[in-house]
Design an enzyme around this catalytic site. Structure first.
Site, short mmCIF file in Angstrom:
data_model
loop_
_atom_site.label_atom_id
_atom_site.label_comp_id
_atom_site.label_asym_id
_atom_site.label_seq_id
_atom_site.Cartn_x
_atom_site.Cartn_y
_atom_site.Cartn_z
CG HIS A 95 40.76 33.93 44.86
ND1 HIS A 95 39.54 33.94 44.20
CD2 HIS A 95 40.95 32.64 45.27
CE1 HIS A 95 39.03 32.71 44.21
NE2 HIS A 95 39.85 31.92 44.86
CD GLN A 107 34.80 33.13 45.72
OE1 GLN A 107 34.99 32.39 44.77
NE2 GLN A 107 33.60 33.49 46.09
CB VAL A 115 42.04 40.50 44.18
CG1 VAL A 115 42.20 38.99 44.20
CG2 VAL A 115 41.53 40.96 42.81
CB CYS A 124 60.04 39.35 45.47
SG CYS A 124 61.61 39.07 44.63
CG ASN A 130 23.95 35.29 43.16
OD1 ASN A 130 23.45 35.80 42.15
ND2 ASN A 130 25.18 34.80 43.17
P1 OAD Z 1 31.51 35.61 39.36
O1 OAD Z 1 31.65 36.71 38.36
O2 OAD Z 1 31.76 34.21 38.92
O3 OAD Z 1 30.06 35.64 39.99
C1 OAD Z 1 29.47 36.82 40.44
C2 OAD Z 1 28.12 36.48 41.03
O4 OAD Z 1 27.58 37.67 41.55
C3 OAD Z 1 27.10 35.92 40.03
O5 OAD Z 1 26.52 34.74 40.57
C4 OAD Z 1 26.05 37.03 39.90
O6 OAD Z 1 24.74 36.50 39.78
C5 OAD Z 1 26.21 37.75 41.22
N1 OAD Z 1 25.90 39.17 41.17
C6 OAD Z 1 25.95 40.05 40.14
N2 OAD Z 1 25.62 41.28 40.53
C7 OAD Z 1 25.35 41.20 41.85
C8 OAD Z 1 24.97 42.14 42.85
N3 OAD Z 1 24.80 43.43 42.56
N4 OAD Z 1 24.78 41.69 44.11
C9 OAD Z 1 24.96 40.37 44.41
N5 OAD Z 1 25.33 39.45 43.53
C10 OAD Z 1 25.52 39.85 42.27
O7 OAD Z 1 32.44 36.02 40.61
P2 OAD Z 1 33.04 35.09 41.76
O8 OAD Z 1 32.07 34.04 42.15
O9 OAD Z 1 33.54 36.01 42.81
O10 OAD Z 1 39.20 34.04 40.71
O11 OAD Z 1 34.25 34.43 41.01
C11 OAD Z 1 35.10 33.57 41.71
C12 OAD Z 1 36.49 33.65 41.17
O12 OAD Z 1 36.48 33.46 39.75
C13 OAD Z 1 37.15 35.02 41.31
O13 OAD Z 1 37.69 35.23 42.61
C14 OAD Z 1 38.21 34.97 40.27
C15 OAD Z 1 37.38 34.42 39.13
O14 OAD Z 1 38.05 33.80 38.13
C16 OAD Z 1 40.49 34.21 40.41
O15 OAD Z 1 40.88 35.17 39.76
C17 OAD Z 1 41.39 33.17 40.97
#
Ligand code: OAD
Length: 243
Positions: A119, A101, A103, A127, A214
């Site tokens: 994403h 997910q 970028v 464009c 996690n």
């Molecule tokens: P989040 O910020 O929602 O979640 C990050 C996760 O990583 C949390 O569950 C933390 O507990 C965990 N975490 C933190 N530090 C860590 C570490 N050192 N090792 C392992 N895990 C750790 O991020 P995403 O789930 O990626 O979308 O978010 C999903 C989407 O929401 C993103 O791609 C973005 C955002 O809005 C868009 O922009 C469309």
């Protein structure tokens, strides 16, 4: 820490492995996550920066935020967790797919190739008129908004915003890999954003051995065969590193 022996055996024996990563895997590279303390969505409102409506209202503001994040990721380096996944891909070859997910492009810079960026990519623009995709210039010289090299119209960040569709075919490819995987590994995602969040459940229902790395529990945790409450580098070292 005791090694997760059963999971290591399963990974080593599996012909088909699917991996989903989220912002947590890049935390050790200094890239902030979205949710949780210190997360981007604590200091910024997604609806003002990451929606088509926000871009229509104030494209300059949205571009400046993306240019700031682009500069930040270009200063960062892939970490050991990214590299361990690139190594796993080399072992499993076409039985492997990494779905991210993120970028930030750090998986590709660590050597991952069999990969779906669900994403999009913060290092590219698209464009608004002719949909040509192109890489952004070096952050040191990049002044947003960029112009399309083909038709000179304004281009937008090549990322998926809230309420938008994923890139064509991306989710289908991800879902196919997760529904066929013998082992599914989900690392560093809060499992709150659909449809990415559903991939782990799909794999579990289809009979895969589901591993979550996690430090916190997520909505996926009850579905996992193994939850390693560790940071990505530590967790992947335990699963994939030398015994
Ligand atoms: P989040 O910020 O929602 O979640 C990050 C996760 O990583 C949390 O569950 C933390 O507990 C965990 N975490 C933190 N530090 C860590 C570490 N050192 N090792 C392992 N895990 C750790 O991020 P995403 O789930 O990626 O979308 O978010 C999903 C989407 O929401 C993103 O791609 C973005 C955002 O809005 C868009 O922009 C469309």
């Amino acid at each position: 820490m005791e090694l997760p022996i059963e999971a290591r055996k399963r990974i080593s024996a599996a012909k088909r492995v699917a991996v989903l990563t989220g912002a947590g895997i890049s935390a050790a590279s200094g890239i902030p996550t979205f949710r949780g303390s210190g997360g981007l969505w604590n200091g910024f409102r997604p609806e003002e920066l990451a929606t088509p409506q926000a871009y229509a209202q104030n494209p300059q503001k949205v571009w400046e935020w993306y240019a700031w994040r682009y500069a930040q990721v270009m200063q960062a380096n892939p970490n050991r967790a990214h590299r361990l996944l690139a190594q796993l891909e080399r072992q499993k070859r076409d039985g492997f797919l990494l779905v991210t997910q993120n970028v930030d492009g750090l998986h590709a810079r660590a050597g991952s190739v069999r990969m779906v960026e669900l994403h999009g990519s913060i290092g590219r623009a698209r464009c608004e008129v002719c949909s040509t995709h192109f890489p952004l210039p070096d952050p040191a010289v990049f002044v947003p908004p960029p112009q399309c090299p083909a038709c000179s119209a304004r281009a937008r960040p090549d990322v998926v915003w809230f309420g938008e569709r994923l890139p064509k075919g991306a989710f289908e490819r991800a879902e196919a890999a997760f529904s066929r995987a013998e082992v599914a590994l989900v690392v560093g995602t809060s499992a709150q954003v659909e449809p990415a969040a559903s991939l782990g459940r799909v794999a579990g229902w289809a009979g895969a051995y589901l591993i979550e790395v996690n430090p916190d529990r997520t909505p996926l945790t009850p579905h996992a065969d193994l939850h390693l409450p560790l940071e990505a580098v530590e967790g992947l070292e335990a699963l994939l590193g030398p015994p």
